[in-house]
Design a protein around this motif. Structure first.
Motif, PDB file in Angstrom:
ATOM      1  N   VAL A  17       0.801  -1.182   0.033  1.00 22.33           N
ATOM      2  CA  VAL A  17      -0.012  -0.196   0.113  1.00 22.33           C
ATOM      3  C   VAL A  17       0.920   1.170   0.030  1.00 22.33           C
ATOM      4  CG1 VAL A  17      -1.822   1.227   1.033  1.00 22.33           C
ATOM      5  CG2 VAL A  17      -1.852  -1.142   1.399  1.00 22.33           C
ATOM      6  N   GLU A  18       0.854   1.956  -1.010  1.00 23.89           N
ATOM      7  CA  GLU A  18       1.668   3.057  -1.181  1.00 23.89           C
ATOM      8  C   GLU A  18       0.886   4.481  -1.362  1.00 23.89           C
ATOM      9  OE1 GLU A  18       5.477   4.036  -4.211  1.00 23.89           O
ATOM     10  OE2 GLU A  18       3.754   3.745  -5.143  1.00 23.89           O
ATOM     11  N   LEU A  19       1.369   5.346  -0.533  1.00 27.18           N
ATOM     12  CA  LEU A  19       0.840   6.696  -0.539  1.00 27.18           C
ATOM     13  C   LEU A  19       1.464   7.611  -1.717  1.00 27.18           C
ATOM     14  CD1 LEU A  19       1.779   7.920   3.132  1.00 27.18           C
ATOM     15  CD2 LEU A  19      -0.383   6.467   2.563  1.00 27.18           C
ATOM     16  N   TYR A  20       0.446   7.992  -2.654  1.00 24.21           N
ATOM     17  CA  TYR A  20       0.843   8.359  -3.764  1.00 24.21           C
ATOM     18  C   TYR A  20       0.409   9.465  -4.173  1.00 24.21           C
ATOM     19  CZ  TYR A  20       2.246   7.681  -8.652  1.00 24.21           C
ATOM     20  OH  TYR A  20       2.727   8.064  -9.876  1.00 24.21           O
ATOM     21  N   ALA A  21       1.133  10.545  -3.597  1.00 22.05           N
ATOM     22  CA  ALA A  21       0.807  11.946  -3.994  1.00 22.05           C
ATOM     23  C   ALA A  21       2.109  12.596  -3.643  1.00 22.05           C
ATOM     24  CB  ALA A  21      -0.190  12.666  -3.035  1.00 22.05           C
ATOM     25  N   PRO A  22       3.160  12.305  -4.574  1.00 20.78           N
ATOM     26  CA  PRO A  22       4.667  12.850  -4.444  1.00 20.78           C
ATOM     27  C   PRO A  22       4.688  14.415  -4.469  1.00 20.78           C
ATOM     28  CG  PRO A  22       4.292  11.285  -6.325  1.00 20.78           C
ATOM     29  CD  PRO A  22       3.347  11.277  -5.801  1.00 20.78           C
ATOM     30  N   GLU A  23       3.812  14.877  -5.330  1.00 20.30           N
ATOM     31  CA  GLU A  23       4.106  16.429  -5.691  1.00 20.30           C
ATOM     32  C   GLU A  23       3.738  17.215  -4.422  1.00 20.30           C
ATOM     33  OE1 GLU A  23      -0.236  15.111  -6.230  1.00 20.30           O
ATOM     34  OE2 GLU A  23       1.685  14.109  -6.990  1.00 20.30           O
ATOM     35  N   THR A  24       2.915  16.441  -3.451  1.00 19.23           N
ATOM     36  CA  THR A  24       2.905  17.098  -2.114  1.00 19.23           C
ATOM     37  C   THR A  24       3.319  16.579  -0.887  1.00 19.23           C
ATOM     38  OG1 THR A  24       0.768  15.702  -1.601  1.00 19.23           O
ATOM     39  CG2 THR A  24       0.449  17.799  -2.878  1.00 19.23           C
ATOM     40  N   GLY A  25       4.450  15.623  -1.321  1.00 20.32           N
ATOM     41  CA  GLY A  25       5.156  14.992  -0.087  1.00 20.32           C
ATOM     42  C   GLY A  25       4.219  14.062   0.346  1.00 20.32           C
ATOM     43  N   ASN A  26       3.177  13.270  -0.233  1.00 24.48           N
ATOM     44  CA  ASN A  26       2.292  12.498   0.240  1.00 24.48           C
ATOM     45  C   ASN A  26       1.617  12.939   1.412  1.00 24.48           C
ATOM     46  OD1 ASN A  26       3.215  10.453  -1.636  1.00 24.48           O
ATOM     47  ND2 ASN A  26       4.797  10.167  -0.320  1.00 24.48           N
ATOM     48  N   ALA A  27       1.193  14.500   1.361  1.00 24.50           N
ATOM     49  CA  ALA A  27       0.392  14.975   2.509  1.00 24.50           C
ATOM     50  C   ALA A  27      -0.878  14.383   2.644  1.00 24.50           C
ATOM     51  CB  ALA A  27       0.192  16.489   2.075  1.00 24.50           C
ATOM     52  N   VAL A  28      -1.221  14.101   3.886  1.00 31.88           N
ATOM     53  CA  VAL A  28      -2.484  13.256   4.139  1.00 31.88           C
ATOM     54  C   VAL A  28      -3.689  14.168   3.797  1.00 31.88           C
ATOM     55  CG1 VAL A  28      -3.797  12.057   5.932  1.00 31.88           C
ATOM     56  CG2 VAL A  28      -1.425  11.837   5.692  1.00 31.88           C
ATOM     57  N   THR A  29      -4.915  13.804   3.113  1.00 30.20           N
ATOM     58  CA  THR A  29      -6.050  14.581   2.819  1.00 30.20           C
ATOM     59  C   THR A  29      -6.950  13.557   3.283  1.00 30.20           C
ATOM     60  OG1 THR A  29      -6.347  13.666   0.570  1.00 30.20           O
ATOM     61  CG2 THR A  29      -5.081  15.727   1.088  1.00 30.20           C
TER      62      THR A  29
END
Length: 253
Positions: A17-29
């Motif tokens: 399971v990969e957090l995939y928002a590298p453009e925001t540093g994988n910031a949690v939303t």
């Protein structure tokens, strides 16, 4: 549900399971929390290991919902979702492994700490900036878990100063159980996963339940259900005072 900010991949009995928002540093939303909850809840008896990782240079730079609603409503909603996600990770029937590179800040720190096993790259660093951002350290049940794993005196210093600490110190504090060069993270995860996937499902499930029960029994209290309300209340109070511009070292919470 189509997952946009979380990527999953099955490799036999191992679920990645990969957090995939590298453009925001994988910031949690909130959306990421919804997707994480779907990904890690009830992965099936054939899954023995769940590996949580982050895309890009950093594992996770923290939460990204502080400005989305008045009176702390966004924080309250996200905080409740965070509690459910962290409980799904820590209480998972599979063994959960955090694979940490770069920065793990605030909410990212909490997600990693919810895992049973945590391996970090030599460049990994951790920080709890909530107090500097005008918020209590109350996200996903982080505080009682951190005190249990690390100890109250050290946790007090980390929270009140908000200082970053590196992978070597994280290992000394038991935030990480192993530190390796970044290019050896996958091998380290595999070295842990290999013996686990050979364990019988029933024995593994019961053993995890016992470990979680004994850990919970050593805590004086675990008021994690109050985390969302506490954060929202403090955030709402903070909005009634003039805003303070954060320093250059303050990432998301």
């Amino acid at each position: 549900m189509v997952l946009w900010s979380v990527r999953t991949r099955r490799d036999g009995p191992v679920l990645h399971v990969e957090l995939y928002a590298p453009e925001t540093g994988n910031a949690v939303t909130e959306a990421m929390l919804d997707e994480l909850l779907e990904a890690v809840t009830a992965p099936g008896p054939e899954v023995r290991v769940v590996v949580l990782s982050g895309a890009g240079d950093d594992f996770c730079l923290g939460g990204d919902w502080l400005e989305d609603a008045p009176a702390g409503r966004g924080i309250r909603v996200a905080g409740e979702k965070a509690r459910r996600v962290c409980e799904a990770i820590s209480g998972n029937r599979a063994v959960t492994i955090a694979r940490v590179q770069g920065k793990a800040v605030g909410a990212g720190f909490a997600l990693a700490l919810a895992c049973d096993l945590r391996v970090g790259a030599e460049n990994a660093s951790f920080r709890l900036p909530e107090l500097a951002l005008g918020l209590p350290t109350a996200w996903g049940g982080l505080l009682p878990r951190l005190i249990h794993e690390v100890g109250a005196a050290r946790v007090r210093e980390l929270i009140l100063t908000g200082r970053a600490f590196d992978a070597a110190e994280a290992q000394a504090l038991s935030v990480l159980q192993r530190v390796v060069p970044e290019n050896e993270l996958d091998q380290a995860v595999e070295a842990w996963a290999k013996p686990v996937v050979r364990r019988p499902e029933a024995a593994l499930r019961v053993t995890k339940a016992l470990l979680n029960s004994y850990a919970a029994a050593t805590r004086m209290a675990d008021p994690a259900f109050l985390d969302a309300e506490l954060m929202a209340s403090v955030a709402a109070a903070g909005r009634r005072t003039p805003p303070r511009t954060p320093g250059p070292d303050q990432s998301h919470s």
